[in-house]
Design an enzyme around this catalytic site. Sequence first.
Site, short mmCIF file in Angstrom:
data_model
loop_
_atom_site.label_atom_id
_atom_site.label_comp_id
_atom_site.label_asym_id
_atom_site.label_seq_id
_atom_site.Cartn_x
_atom_site.Cartn_y
_atom_site.Cartn_z
N ASP A 4 -2.90 -6.86 15.43
CA ASP A 4 -2.16 -5.58 15.46
C ASP A 4 -2.32 -4.88 16.81
OD1 ASP A 4 -4.76 -4.85 15.07
OD2 ASP A 4 -4.41 -3.70 13.24
N GLU A 30 -5.55 4.81 13.81
CA GLU A 30 -6.51 3.89 14.44
C GLU A 30 -7.20 4.46 15.67
OE1 GLU A 30 -3.23 3.39 14.40
OE2 GLU A 30 -2.55 2.95 16.43
N TYR A 54 -0.82 4.54 10.65
CA TYR A 54 -1.17 3.58 11.70
C TYR A 54 0.03 3.41 12.62
CZ TYR A 54 -5.29 2.10 9.08
OH TYR A 54 -6.49 2.07 8.44
N ARG A 84 0.85 -1.19 0.00
CA ARG A 84 0.00 0.00 0.00
C ARG A 84 0.89 1.24 0.00
NH1 ARG A 84 -3.53 -1.36 5.24
NH2 ARG A 84 -1.60 -2.49 5.72
N HIS A 110 -0.50 1.60 16.24
CA HIS A 110 -0.76 0.42 17.09
C HIS A 110 0.29 0.31 18.20
CE1 HIS A 110 -3.81 -0.90 14.26
NE2 HIS A 110 -2.93 -0.84 13.28
N LYS A 146 1.81 1.95 7.28
CA LYS A 146 2.18 1.16 8.46
C LYS A 146 3.02 1.96 9.44
CE LYS A 146 0.97 -2.14 9.28
NZ LYS A 146 -0.39 -2.39 9.89
#
Length: 372
Positions: free
Chosen positions: A270, A118, A94, A15, A96, A75
């Site tokens: 995740d 997120e 993101y 991505r 996490h 990511k």
Amino acid sequence: MKIGCPTEIKPQEYRVGLTPNAAREAASHGHEVIVQQGAGLGAGFSDEDYAAAGARIATTAEEIWAEAEMIVKVKEPQAGERKQLKRGQLLFTYLHLAPDPEQTRDLLESGATCIAYETVTDARGGLPLLAPMSEVAGRLAPQMGAWSLQKANGGRGVLMGGVPGVGPANVVVLGGGVVGTHAARIAAGMGADVTVLDRSLPRLRQLDETFGSLFKNRYSTEGAVAELLAEADMVIGAVLIPGAAAPKLVSRAQLSTMKPGAVLVDVAIDQGGCFETSKPTTHQDPVYTVDGIQHYCVANMPGAVPRSSTLALGNATLPFLLALAGKGWRVACAEDPHLQAGLNVHDGQITNAAVARALNLPLESIEKALAA
Ligand SMILES: NC(=O)C1=CN([C@@H]2O[C@H](COP(=O)(O)OP(=O)(O)OC[C@H]3O[C@@H](n4cnc5c(N)ncnc54)[C@H](O)[C@@H]3O)[C@@H](O)[C@H]2O)C=CC1
Ligand SMILES: CC(=O)C(=O)O
Ligand SMILES: [Mg+2]
């Protein structure tokens, strides 16, 4: 503002943080957009697409990390990327952080401002920047689980939809949010016998009203999980407590109560995973076995369908990206409490309560971060 988009470097992550359409809008708002050469190729976007949208193409990631005021990614930054992140820089991606103390330490040391997709919220209690990837991962989960159920792939050798005279696979979905709902729809569409569990009665009512008898639902208790595990061919882990580490709903001891060759698909990996025996895997080596039970625990599932995922993510991030670039993060976050909820790290401090609690680290108040 100078907006930089480096190529993703997590294994098998194709991505990209900016679509050419997003680059075009940012450029037309007067921002300077820098995209790394080849960053969009995995998602089907060429350097020429970005150049035509008004972006400058940089040869290396280093140029982007050195120059950009805001870095837009997909990511969490990998160790080498984190070394290049610096004080005053804004990272929008993101993260996490709850299950990831190492990354958290590096982000704190960088002094940068880090907004996690997120934990951005919306007025209906949803997570608008997680939702598109949850939709993708939810729809992929039964597909990946069905592959793992095949005998040659280590599974029980059960067909999702069965055939006339032979019953379908039994699928249990833990968590009836975005991932869980999309997983249940697809599994039921493949003909499986599906039950969704959730802790929220309003959510279960909503599922019942929307989907009728397409799949069953149960209130999630330890007893209900134990009972359904014994019958399951596939269990999909889709629970979330935003920002926090995922609750462990299935222990190692419980694996012995399951049918040999059954499959656990832990989409919640995740956030640390909701099965005690889960550990993150990659698209290259996605499945491992514990006590005869297959575990699929890929932490970036949407990376398997980068074209669809990049377009879906880009649609959701664009308005926030434009607000951050146009107003600066302080004003944008002060004006929008939902974007503010995405602020996880600023200038060496954690600013998200669930993340601070999960990692047992001190919490800085948002007001202080915004005022500084
Ligand atoms: N592995 C991957 O590639 C991806 C993983 N995810 C992850 O999937 C997880 C789920 O995400 P969403 O569906 O968007 O979240 P969501 O917030 O829409 O849904 C989570 C659901 O879990 C329920 N829940 C919480 N505790 C529970 C419990 N003890 N028992 C039963 N239900 C419980 C909540 O009531 C809620 O309905 C998150 O950890 C998310 O980060 C999302 C996209 C991609
Ligand atoms: C949600 C997430 O972490 C992903 O799409 O990879
Ligand atoms: Mg992930």
